[in-house]
Design an enzyme around this catalytic site. Structure first.
Site, PDB file in Angstrom:
ATOM      1  N   ASP A   1      14.006   8.713 -28.325  1.00 32.30           N
ATOM      2  CA  ASP A   1      13.671   8.827 -29.739  1.00 32.30           C
ATOM      3  C   ASP A   1      13.808  10.249 -30.275  1.00 32.30           C
ATOM      4  OD1 ASP A   1      13.037   6.136 -30.083  1.00 32.30           O
ATOM      5  OD2 ASP A   1      10.995   6.418 -29.384  1.00 32.30           O
ATOM      6  N   CYS A   2      13.867  11.204 -29.387  1.00 28.69           N
ATOM      7  CA  CYS A   2      13.889  12.601 -29.811  1.00 28.69           C
ATOM      8  C   CYS A   2      15.308  13.157 -29.950  1.00 28.69           C
ATOM      9  CB  CYS A   2      13.097  13.462 -28.835  1.00 28.69           C
ATOM     10  SG  CYS A   2      11.355  12.995 -28.771  1.00 28.69           S
TER      11      CYS A   2
END
Length: 811
Positions: free
Chosen positions: A483-484
């Site tokens: 997600d980063c």
């Protein structure tokens, strides 16, 4: 250094000091009512939803840490203490905490007075039971006072922590007998309440926190306890609590058992009141009556134990390695069930106020619990699918109470749709229940848009097919599993949420990781199509999968490993050409698990690169070299200090992908070496470094670039639990559910030895004996099923057969 030990016979972890590096917690509850409880009795309770129906308060960042929970103050003369030591922190003569399966026990002794506390949530009632037993171990009589203490949350945990101008004027309680009822907002929009009761007459009570604690005091030294007398306060506004005072005189050798209940109740709206402003307490009184006696509580505790015995009997291994036995038979499966119940919503690290249930998270979690509760897995799959959009994409998360998707962190995470196929294939292999594909399931929780569940899978598959970039690789969208790695984000101002800044979809940024997923789970979808009679869809799926396979080889290979992605300007991510972040773990694991590059010799090369460039003594890092500055085109991943989280931290979640990849090419020694590095039981003796609980997995361990290399964070609620169980049970031990039966294909260290597995599968019990006389790492010569030799490694499923005796000959 250890702070306790495993008691495998009792299926408990025994903590021998309250001074663990961090609070070491356990979970109570298996259906709708849950409590978190630490080794010093800190924690909180909620019903179904940790945000919207929070019963008690917990202060995550308070000092001292872990200083709010369900407490029992014992006052004997001038000495005041607690069985779990907090919050008074009075040194005890003896202390022990035993975390078991759905329960925790605490044992404390001070001045020859012993206190034993058992805390558990029964399997069929929304309450937590606390059984406190006090015993005088001295030769003379003891006079003492006991004070219970819980602090009520005003239901919505976020509002409770923030909306003080309102919520410091709304608190309401009722007191009836030995029960204190929390009824804040019950007069208006709520039809639920909670209570805290004890099964004995009381000598006093308090329901106002300020009156009980005293001015400018904490719960470490309540004024009422110091003075030996509750004030009889009735909370009105301000902070409602529940405290019972019970005065006791114990003769030498005498013991007294007290049963406390924290319960949750609902009333029909038309039956809320029994008198003006008086709660109708029928349900609460029945609950108090149900658990009033020692015999009743003992029966409830036995039922809880039987519940867990039945669940854990569904997969049981007996090997020469006690760590494998312990993790496979007890703690790994236990954590899988806890994670199933709570996803990423409520832990010491997850405040229970935001994320709810993750679409991707819940699909992955299912891989670890589908064999335990297949009927609940079916329900969960359909719940998840109902939040899907009509084009096949998905909300990234949904709230467990409403089961509706939310956009708190947006949508457009382009790996999400494929995880639904992963979950569905796991369920179908485990159960053979293809009727699920005919279930009518809503889109976006709108039943007017309902389609058969198979259509959800079809749209999941085609979403990826129709969202490809310049290299014919899948578009990453807002992000994929990492997600980063925000390739469409471009967040440049402080305070901008990374995952909701900028477009969720870009026409260029591509993910090699999703490509690997597409090949792996696309093949599962292809098989489902065939078995479901959709031949044309199966052929179309094969063409798309073959094209993606080739796209990875053409545009996703970097010479010694698989690329990670292409950014929004088509620049490579995870390439030897990059200054930092040259190699990532995710595509190496998933592409190899998908079989990409195995026949071409690339898979072995990629896994060798992982060992050379990403491996450490504490596990395999996400990427290397770590990012040392912020990259606008990469987003959040480069915002972390080197060695933490996605910036070259060790994500326990995807270490199993590499281990499974190693089993794909037959390297059992290496696969098991990877497994051991993050397995809690093997690393118990470095608890002073690891810091989190030594009986369950954490999400992350600090990488080699971090000052505290080897330190773990974010324990309990992580996809690590499911993936490590899949790795151990299916890839290493080789017990693999398939559409046509149970397949056995171990990949183990050469010196692992023979082992047995008992596996319940589709209503039958399989007794499996795996023999490895030649000490090979992988390979099955033949099977003997009920004395009959057959070739291959598939045990065909026979409808109606209840027991199988199988010997698997490796070689």
């Amino acid at each position: 250094m250890k702070f306790g030990f495993f008691d495998d016979e009792k299926k408990e972890y025994v903590i021998t000091t309250p001074d663990t590096p961090l609070p070491w917690i356990n979970y109570l509850g298996s259906q709708d009512f849950f409590s978190l409880i630490s080794n010093t009795c800190g924690g909180y309770s909620f019903y179904k939803d940790a945000k919207l129906l929070r019963l008690t308060r917990y202060r995550y960042n308070n000092l001292p840490a872990d200083s709010n929970g369900k407490y029992y103050y014992i006052k004997e003369g001038d000495v005041i203490w607690n069985p779990g030591t907090m919050p008074t922190r009075t040194p005890l003569d003896e202390y022990q905490c035993r975390h078991g399966l759905g329960y925790s026990r605490f044992h404390g002794i001070k001045n020859q007075l012993s206190a034993d506390l058992l805390a558990f949530v029964p399997v069929d009632t929304p309450c937590e039971i606390n059984v406190l037993t006090l015993k005088n171990q001295s030769a003379s009589s003891k006079k003492l006072s006991l004070f219970s203490y819980v602090e009520f949350c005003l239901w919505n945990a976020v509002d409770d922590m923030t909306n003080f101008q309102r919520n410091l004027s709304i608190g309401e309680v009722e007191i009836q007998g030995s029960a204190i009822y929390h009824k804040t907002e019950y007069r208006e929009r709520r039809n639920h309440y909670s209570f805290f009761s004890v099964n004995t007459p009381i000598d006093g009570f308090d329901t106002s926190r300020d009156e009980f604690l005293g001015v400018r005091r904490g719960n470490d030294r309540p004024l009422a306890v110091e003075q030996g007398k509750c004030t009889g306060s009735v909370a009105s506004g301000w902070y409602p609590i529940a405290s019972h005072q019970i005065d006791l005189v114990l003769a030498p050798g005498e013991e007294k058992e007290l049963i406390f209940l924290l319960g949750y109740c609902e009333n029909p709206r038309e039956e809320k009141w029994e008198a003006p402003n008086v709660i109708r307490k029928t349900t609460a009184l029945a609950m108090q009556e149900k658990y009033h006696t020692s015999a009743q509580v003992k029966k409830a505790f036995q039922d809880l134990n039987h519940y867990w015995e039945d669940l854990l009997s569904r997969f049981f291994v007996n090997s020469q390695d006690p760590h494998v036995n312990r993790m496979a038979n007890i703690w790994n499966q236990y954590q899988c069930m806890v994670t199933f119940n709570l996803s990423r919503s409520a832990s010491y690290y997850e405040s229970g106020t935001g994320r709810g249930m993750g679409f991707r998270d819940s699909c992955q979690d299912l891989l670890g619990f589908v064999h335990l509760v297949p009927e609940r897995a079916r329900e969960r799959i359909l719940d998840i699918a109902a939040t899907q959009f009509e084009d096949g994409s998905a909300y990234h998360q949904y709230q467990p109470l409403t089961k509706k998707g939310n956009l708190d962190i947006g949508s457009g995470f382009n790996d999400d749709p494929l995880w639904l196929i992963a979950a569905a294939s796991a369920y179908l292999k485990e159960t053979g229940d293809f009727s699920i594909l005919d279930e009518m399931v809503a889109f976006d929780c709108d039943t007017s848009k309902a389609q058969p569940f198979f259509q959800h899978l079809l749209r999941s598959f085609h979403y990826t097919c129709t969202h490809l970039g310049p290299h014919k690789l899948p578009l990453i969208g807002r992000a994929d599993w990492n997600d980063c790695l925000n390739l469409n984000c471009f967040s440049s101002e402080p305070g901008e949420p990374f995952q909701t800044t900028g477009p969720s979809e870009g026409p260029v940024a591509e993910s090699v990781f999703i490509a690997g997923m597409f090949v792996k789970y696309g093949r599962e979808f292809q098989t489902i199509c065939k078995k479901y009679g959709h031949t044309e869809e199966a052929l179309q799926a094969k063409d798309a999968i073959d094209a993606m396979y080739q796209a990875v080889l053409t545009s996703g290979w970097d010479g010694d490993w698989f690329l990670r992605a292409y950014d929004a300007t088509s620049q490579k991510i995870g390439s030897h050409e990059c200054e930092e972040g040259q190699i990532f773990i995710e595509p190496q694991g998933f592409c190899v698990m998908a079989g990409i590059g195995v026949k071409e010799g690339l898979a072995e090369k990629a896994l060798d690169s992982v060992k050379e460039r990403l491996d450490t003594k504490y596990g395999i890092m996400v990427q290397q070299p770590a990012y040392t500055r912020y990259y606008l085109n990469l987003g959040e991943i480069s915002s972390y200090p080197p060695g933490y989280k996605e910036n070259a931290g060790i994500f326990c979640h995807n270490n199993p992908w590499i281990s499974i990849g190693e089993t794909m090419i037959g390297r059992g020694n290496r696969a098991f070496q990877i497994y051991k590095k993050t397995c809690p039981s093997y690393i118990e003796n470095i608890s002073q470094i690891h810091r989190t609980e030594p009986y369950i997995y954490s999400q992350m361990i600090a990488g080699k670039d971090a000052p505290r290399h080897g330190e773990a964070k974010n324990s309990w609620l992580t996809g690590t639990a499911a993936w490590t169980f899949v790795n151990l049970s299916q890839a290493i031990l080789g017990i693999q559910p398939s559409y046509d039966g149970l397949c056995v294909d171990p990949c183990i260290p050469a010196d692992f030895g023979d082992f047995t597995v008992t596996r319940r599968f589709r209503g039958a019990v399989y007794h499996l004996f795996i023999s490895n006389p030649d000490h090979v790492e992988k390979g099955v010569k033949y099977l003997e099923i009920d004395g009959k030799q057959i070739s291959g490694n598939l045990i065909p499923f026979e409808e109606g057969k209840k027991e199988y005796q199988v010997t698997i000959h490796m070689g």
